[in-house]
Design a protein around this motif. Structure first.
Motif, PDB file in Angstrom:
ATOM      1  N   ASP A 150       0.817  -1.214   0.000  1.00  0.00           N
ATOM      2  CA  ASP A 150       0.000   0.000   0.000  1.00  0.00           C
ATOM      3  C   ASP A 150       0.851   1.266   0.000  1.00  0.00           C
ATOM      4  OD1 ASP A 150       0.425   0.965   2.791  1.00  0.00           O
ATOM      5  OD2 ASP A 150      -0.718  -0.805   3.353  1.00  0.00           O
ATOM      6  N   LYS A 151       0.213   2.345  -0.400  1.00  0.00           N
ATOM      7  CA  LYS A 151       0.900   3.626  -0.578  1.00  0.00           C
ATOM      8  C   LYS A 151       1.445   4.165   0.743  1.00  0.00           C
ATOM      9  CE  LYS A 151       0.250   7.805  -3.254  1.00  0.00           C
ATOM     10  NZ  LYS A 151      -0.716   8.545  -4.080  1.00  0.00           N
ATOM     11  N   LYS A 152       0.712   3.968   1.824  1.00  0.00           N
ATOM     12  CA  LYS A 152       1.153   4.459   3.134  1.00  0.00           C
ATOM     13  C   LYS A 152       2.468   3.812   3.535  1.00  0.00           C
ATOM     14  CE  LYS A 152      -0.433   5.071   7.879  1.00  0.00           C
ATOM     15  NZ  LYS A 152      -1.525   4.861   8.835  1.00  0.00           N
ATOM     16  N   GLU A 153       2.578   2.504   3.364  1.00  0.00           N
ATOM     17  CA  GLU A 153       3.821   1.800   3.692  1.00  0.00           C
ATOM     18  C   GLU A 153       4.958   2.269   2.785  1.00  0.00           C
ATOM     19  OE1 GLU A 153       5.650  -2.713   4.243  1.00  0.00           O
ATOM     20  OE2 GLU A 153       3.567  -2.487   3.599  1.00  0.00           O
ATOM     21  N   ALA A 154       4.666   2.447   1.508  1.00  0.00           N
ATOM     22  CA  ALA A 154       5.687   2.893   0.554  1.00  0.00           C
ATOM     23  C   ALA A 154       6.219   4.271   0.945  1.00  0.00           C
ATOM     24  CB  ALA A 154       5.112   2.935  -0.862  1.00  0.00           C
ATOM     25  N   MET A 205       8.303   4.167   4.241  1.00  0.00           N
ATOM     26  CA  MET A 205       9.624   3.603   3.994  1.00  0.00           C
ATOM     27  C   MET A 205      10.509   4.608   3.243  1.00  0.00           C
ATOM     28  SD  MET A 205      10.347  -0.115   2.244  1.00  0.00           S
ATOM     29  CE  MET A 205       9.203  -0.948   3.338  1.00  0.00           C
ATOM     30  N   ALA A 206       9.952   5.244   2.229  1.00  0.00           N
ATOM     31  CA  ALA A 206      10.708   6.228   1.439  1.00  0.00           C
ATOM     32  C   ALA A 206      11.202   7.361   2.332  1.00  0.00           C
ATOM     33  CB  ALA A 206       9.846   6.767   0.304  1.00  0.00           C
ATOM     34  N   HIS A 207      10.317   7.929   3.114  1.00  0.00           N
ATOM     35  CA  HIS A 207      10.690   9.040   4.000  1.00  0.00           C
ATOM     36  C   HIS A 207      11.738   8.606   5.018  1.00  0.00           C
ATOM     37  CE1 HIS A 207       8.021  12.391   2.931  1.00  0.00           C
ATOM     38  NE2 HIS A 207       7.193  11.443   2.521  1.00  0.00           N
ATOM     39  N   ALA A 208      11.552   7.434   5.614  1.00  0.00           N
ATOM     40  CA  ALA A 208      12.468   6.974   6.655  1.00  0.00           C
ATOM     41  C   ALA A 208      13.887   6.810   6.132  1.00  0.00           C
ATOM     42  CB  ALA A 208      11.968   5.657   7.253  1.00  0.00           C
ATOM     43  N   LEU A 209      14.044   6.206   4.958  1.00  0.00           N
ATOM     44  CA  LEU A 209      15.392   5.967   4.450  1.00  0.00           C
ATOM     45  C   LEU A 209      16.062   7.247   3.977  1.00  0.00           C
ATOM     46  CD1 LEU A 209      14.321   3.003   4.619  1.00  0.00           C
ATOM     47  CD2 LEU A 209      15.918   2.540   2.763  1.00  0.00           C
ATOM     48  N   VAL A 210      15.294   8.161   3.398  1.00  0.00           N
ATOM     49  CA  VAL A 210      15.884   9.445   2.984  1.00  0.00           C
ATOM     50  C   VAL A 210      16.241  10.258   4.227  1.00  0.00           C
ATOM     51  CG1 VAL A 210      15.468  11.628   1.780  1.00  0.00           C
ATOM     52  CG2 VAL A 210      14.799   9.458   0.712  1.00  0.00           C
ATOM     53  N   GLU A 241      23.952  -2.689   2.403  1.00  0.00           N
ATOM     54  CA  GLU A 241      23.605  -3.530   3.564  1.00  0.00           C
ATOM     55  C   GLU A 241      22.699  -2.778   4.536  1.00  0.00           C
ATOM     56  OE1 GLU A 241      24.179  -6.744   3.738  1.00  0.00           O
ATOM     57  OE2 GLU A 241      25.355  -6.716   1.896  1.00  0.00           O
ATOM     58  N   ALA A 242      23.001  -1.514   4.795  1.00  0.00           N
ATOM     59  CA  ALA A 242      22.178  -0.716   5.708  1.00  0.00           C
ATOM     60  C   ALA A 242      20.794  -0.463   5.123  1.00  0.00           C
ATOM     61  CB  ALA A 242      22.877   0.596   6.035  1.00  0.00           C
ATOM     62  N   VAL A 243      20.736  -0.213   3.811  1.00  0.00           N
ATOM     63  CA  VAL A 243      19.453   0.008   3.144  1.00  0.00           C
ATOM     64  C   VAL A 243      18.616  -1.269   3.207  1.00  0.00           C
ATOM     65  CG1 VAL A 243      18.345   0.444   0.905  1.00  0.00           C
ATOM     66  CG2 VAL A 243      20.272   1.870   1.656  1.00  0.00           C
ATOM     67  N   GLU A 244      19.217  -2.397   2.873  1.00  0.00           N
ATOM     68  CA  GLU A 244      18.491  -3.670   2.924  1.00  0.00           C
ATOM     69  C   GLU A 244      17.962  -3.938   4.328  1.00  0.00           C
ATOM     70  OE1 GLU A 244      19.730  -8.144   3.215  1.00  0.00           O
ATOM     71  OE2 GLU A 244      20.048  -7.482   1.131  1.00  0.00           O
ATOM     72  N   SER A 245      18.792  -3.725   5.321  1.00  0.00           N
ATOM     73  CA  SER A 245      18.390  -3.957   6.705  1.00  0.00           C
ATOM     74  C   SER A 245      17.220  -3.060   7.101  1.00  0.00           C
ATOM     75  CB  SER A 245      19.582  -3.715   7.630  1.00  0.00           C
ATOM     76  OG  SER A 245      19.213  -3.905   8.972  1.00  0.00           O
ATOM     77  N   ALA A 246      17.277  -1.787   6.730  1.00  0.00           N
ATOM     78  CA  ALA A 246      16.191  -0.858   7.052  1.00  0.00           C
ATOM     79  C   ALA A 246      14.893  -1.276   6.363  1.00  0.00           C
ATOM     80  CB  ALA A 246      16.583   0.554   6.653  1.00  0.00           C
ATOM     81  N   ILE A 247      14.990  -1.681   5.111  1.00  0.00           N
ATOM     82  CA  ILE A 247      13.796  -2.129   4.384  1.00  0.00           C
ATOM     83  C   ILE A 247      13.210  -3.370   5.061  1.00  0.00           C
ATOM     84  CG2 ILE A 247      12.933  -3.126   2.219  1.00  0.00           C
ATOM     85  CD1 ILE A 247      14.989  -1.299   0.755  1.00  0.00           C
ATOM     86  N   ASP A 262      13.448  -4.324   8.128  1.00  0.00           N
ATOM     87  CA  ASP A 262      12.870  -3.956   9.429  1.00  0.00           C
ATOM     88  C   ASP A 262      11.493  -3.320   9.301  1.00  0.00           C
ATOM     89  OD1 ASP A 262      15.127  -4.917  10.706  1.00  0.00           O
ATOM     90  OD2 ASP A 262      15.995  -2.927  11.071  1.00  0.00           O
ATOM     91  N   MET A 263      11.252  -2.625   8.196  1.00  0.00           N
ATOM     92  CA  MET A 263       9.991  -1.899   8.024  1.00  0.00           C
ATOM     93  C   MET A 263       8.964  -2.632   7.169  1.00  0.00           C
ATOM     94  SD  MET A 263      11.509   1.886   7.291  1.00  0.00           S
ATOM     95  CE  MET A 263       9.955   2.690   7.598  1.00  0.00           C
ATOM     96  N   HIS A 264       9.370  -3.693   6.502  1.00  0.00           N
ATOM     97  CA  HIS A 264       8.528  -4.346   5.490  1.00  0.00           C
ATOM     98  C   HIS A 264       7.476  -5.244   6.106  1.00  0.00           C
ATOM     99  CE1 HIS A 264       7.584  -5.544   1.450  1.00  0.00           C
ATOM    100  NE2 HIS A 264       8.596  -4.846   0.993  1.00  0.00           N
ATOM    101  N   SER A 265       6.284  -5.240   5.519  1.00  0.00           N
ATOM    102  CA  SER A 265       5.189  -6.062   6.028  1.00  0.00           C
ATOM    103  C   SER A 265       5.094  -7.434   5.358  1.00  0.00           C
ATOM    104  CB  SER A 265       3.858  -5.320   5.837  1.00  0.00           C
ATOM    105  OG  SER A 265       3.600  -5.122   4.455  1.00  0.00           O
TER     106      SER A 265
END
Length: 103
Positions: free
Chosen positions: A12-16, A19-24, A65-71, A73-76
């Motif tokens: 869903d758009k909310k999750e996307a 995630m986008a905001h958190a990593l940036v 590696e950090a990007v993958e880990s963050a994704i 952690d946040m992925h449903s």
């Protein structure tokens, strides 16, 4: 510095957007792009069809590696798609922005 695009899909758009905001905001990606897609895939013995959102993160190979880990952690999703595509050629000033923007 090697620029890469890290890609994932979410339901869903909310999750996307979250995630986008958190990593940036964390400096893991200089930019994230969100687009609505229509997916067809094999899952647990059946062919599935659904609306998803693709999130593309512009970052560097050193940060993968950090990007993958963050994704993760946040992925449903039970099994999230997370992969990187190397950028073979890139406008040098833009590459510099990616490197400095993802810090």
């Amino acid at each position: 510095m090697t620029a890469i695009a890290v890609v994932t899909t979410v339901g869903d758009k909310k999750e996307a957007r979250r995630m986008a905001h958190a990593l940036v905001e964390a400096g893991l990606a200089a930019c994230a792009q969100v687009e609505k897609i229509d997916s067809v895939y094999a899952w647990k013995g059946a062919i599935e069809h659904g609306k998803e959102y693709r999130v593309l993160f512009k970052t560097t190979e050193a940060r993968y590696e950090a990007v993958e880990s963050a994704i993760r952690d946040m992925h449903s999703y039970e099994l999230p798609a997370i992969y990187a595509v190397a950028v073979e050629r890139i406008f040098a000033p833009y590459a510099a922005w990616i490197e400095s923007g993802a810090s």
